[in-house]
Motif scaffolding. Structure first.
Motif, PDB file in Angstrom:
ATOM      1  N   ASN A   7      43.140  44.235  37.127  1.00  0.00           N
ATOM      2  CA  ASN A   7      42.157  43.933  38.399  1.00  0.00           C
ATOM      3  C   ASN A   7      42.368  42.934  40.069  1.00  0.00           C
ATOM      4  O   ASN A   7      42.841  42.619  39.752  1.00  0.00           O
ATOM      5  CB  ASN A   7      40.871  44.229  37.422  1.00  0.00           C
ATOM      6  CG  ASN A   7      40.150  41.728  36.984  1.00  0.00           C
ATOM      7  OD1 ASN A   7      40.875  41.570  37.493  1.00  0.00           O
ATOM      8  ND2 ASN A   7      39.615  42.534  36.309  1.00  0.00           N
ATOM      9  N   SER A  34      46.340  51.915  44.338  1.00  0.00           N
ATOM     10  CA  SER A  34      45.782  51.733  43.059  1.00  0.00           C
ATOM     11  C   SER A  34      45.244  52.495  42.096  1.00  0.00           C
ATOM     12  O   SER A  34      45.504  53.635  42.991  1.00  0.00           O
ATOM     13  CB  SER A  34      44.450  50.130  43.684  1.00  0.00           C
ATOM     14  OG  SER A  34      43.766  51.067  44.308  1.00  0.00           O
ATOM     15  N   LYS A  36      41.114  54.491  40.527  1.00  0.00           N
ATOM     16  CA  LYS A  36      39.932  54.590  40.994  1.00  0.00           C
ATOM     17  C   LYS A  36      39.626  54.342  39.633  1.00  0.00           C
ATOM     18  O   LYS A  36      39.823  56.521  39.418  1.00  0.00           O
ATOM     19  CB  LYS A  36      39.446  55.082  42.235  1.00  0.00           C
ATOM     20  CG  LYS A  36      40.270  54.443  43.845  1.00  0.00           C
ATOM     21  CD  LYS A  36      38.960  52.778  43.619  1.00  0.00           C
ATOM     22  CE  LYS A  36      39.158  53.382  45.711  1.00  0.00           C
ATOM     23  NZ  LYS A  36      38.612  52.310  45.687  1.00  0.00           N
ATOM     24  N   ASN A  39      33.133  54.940  40.599  1.00  0.00           N
ATOM     25  CA  ASN A  39      32.454  54.614  41.735  1.00  0.00           C
ATOM     26  C   ASN A  39      32.923  53.305  42.058  1.00  0.00           C
ATOM     27  O   ASN A  39      33.633  53.013  43.377  1.00  0.00           O
ATOM     28  CB  ASN A  39      31.470  54.609  41.756  1.00  0.00           C
ATOM     29  CG  ASN A  39      30.893  56.324  42.718  1.00  0.00           C
ATOM     30  OD1 ASN A  39      32.066  57.045  42.388  1.00  0.00           O
ATOM     31  ND2 ASN A  39      30.044  56.908  42.088  1.00  0.00           N
ATOM     32  N   ARG A  40      33.158  51.996  41.684  1.00  0.00           N
ATOM     33  CA  ARG A  40      33.177  50.479  41.813  1.00  0.00           C
ATOM     34  C   ARG A  40      34.907  50.381  41.012  1.00  0.00           C
ATOM     35  O   ARG A  40      34.627  49.471  41.048  1.00  0.00           O
ATOM     36  CB  ARG A  40      31.892  50.101  41.246  1.00  0.00           C
ATOM     37  CG  ARG A  40      30.867  51.248  41.642  1.00  0.00           C
ATOM     38  CD  ARG A  40      29.544  50.100  41.354  1.00  0.00           C
ATOM     39  NE  ARG A  40      30.115  48.788  41.471  1.00  0.00           N
ATOM     40  CZ  ARG A  40      28.743  47.914  42.226  1.00  0.00           C
ATOM     41  NH1 ARG A  40      27.584  47.777  41.469  1.00  0.00           N
ATOM     42  NH2 ARG A  40      28.865  46.417  42.223  1.00  0.00           N
ATOM     43  N   LYS A  41      35.451  50.570  39.757  1.00  0.00           N
ATOM     44  CA  LYS A  41      35.938  49.631  39.267  1.00  0.00           C
ATOM     45  C   LYS A  41      37.711  50.393  39.859  1.00  0.00           C
ATOM     46  O   LYS A  41      37.926  51.176  40.106  1.00  0.00           O
ATOM     47  CB  LYS A  41      36.286  50.074  37.731  1.00  0.00           C
ATOM     48  CG  LYS A  41      37.479  49.026  37.265  1.00  0.00           C
ATOM     49  CD  LYS A  41      36.889  48.881  35.850  1.00  0.00           C
ATOM     50  CE  LYS A  41      37.493  48.637  35.178  1.00  0.00           C
ATOM     51  NZ  LYS A  41      36.684  48.269  33.751  1.00  0.00           N
ATOM     52  N   THR A  42      38.686  49.281  40.494  1.00  0.00           N
ATOM     53  CA  THR A  42      40.266  50.094  40.695  1.00  0.00           C
ATOM     54  C   THR A  42      40.860  48.720  39.966  1.00  0.00           C
ATOM     55  O   THR A  42      40.797  48.097  39.636  1.00  0.00           O
ATOM     56  CB  THR A  42      40.271  49.043  42.558  1.00  0.00           C
ATOM     57  OG1 THR A  42      39.017  49.943  43.667  1.00  0.00           O
ATOM     58  CG2 THR A  42      41.315  49.881  43.391  1.00  0.00           C
TER      59      THR A  42
END
Length: 70
Positions: A7, A34, A36, A39-42
């Motif tokens: 991360n 990256s 995905k 909606n929030r984690k890369t």
């Protein structure tokens, strides 16, 4: 074989850079893409980042061995 992922905190800690630097590199296309997750984690592939770091080191070693006439 399960692939490992990193991360943004893993990357910035390991490269000893801040998040703004990493975000700038991403925006400028100087850092690998990256993945995905939702909606929030890369995340980034560990293998891809490992290869990128190795390439950066080779490039720097090449630059360091050249006698540049600037």
């Amino acid at each position: 074989m399960k692939e490992n992922y990193l991360n943004i905190n893993d990357i910035t800690n390991s490269l000893k850079i801040d998040k703004n630097t990493l975000k700038k590199w991403i925006k400028e296309g100087k850092f690998p893409s990256s993945i995905k997750i939702g909606n929030r984690k890369t995340l980034w592939s560990y293998a891809v980042i490992e290869n990128w770091v190795a390439q950066q080191q080779k490039t720097q070693e090449f630059i360091d061995t050249q006698e540049l006439d600037l």
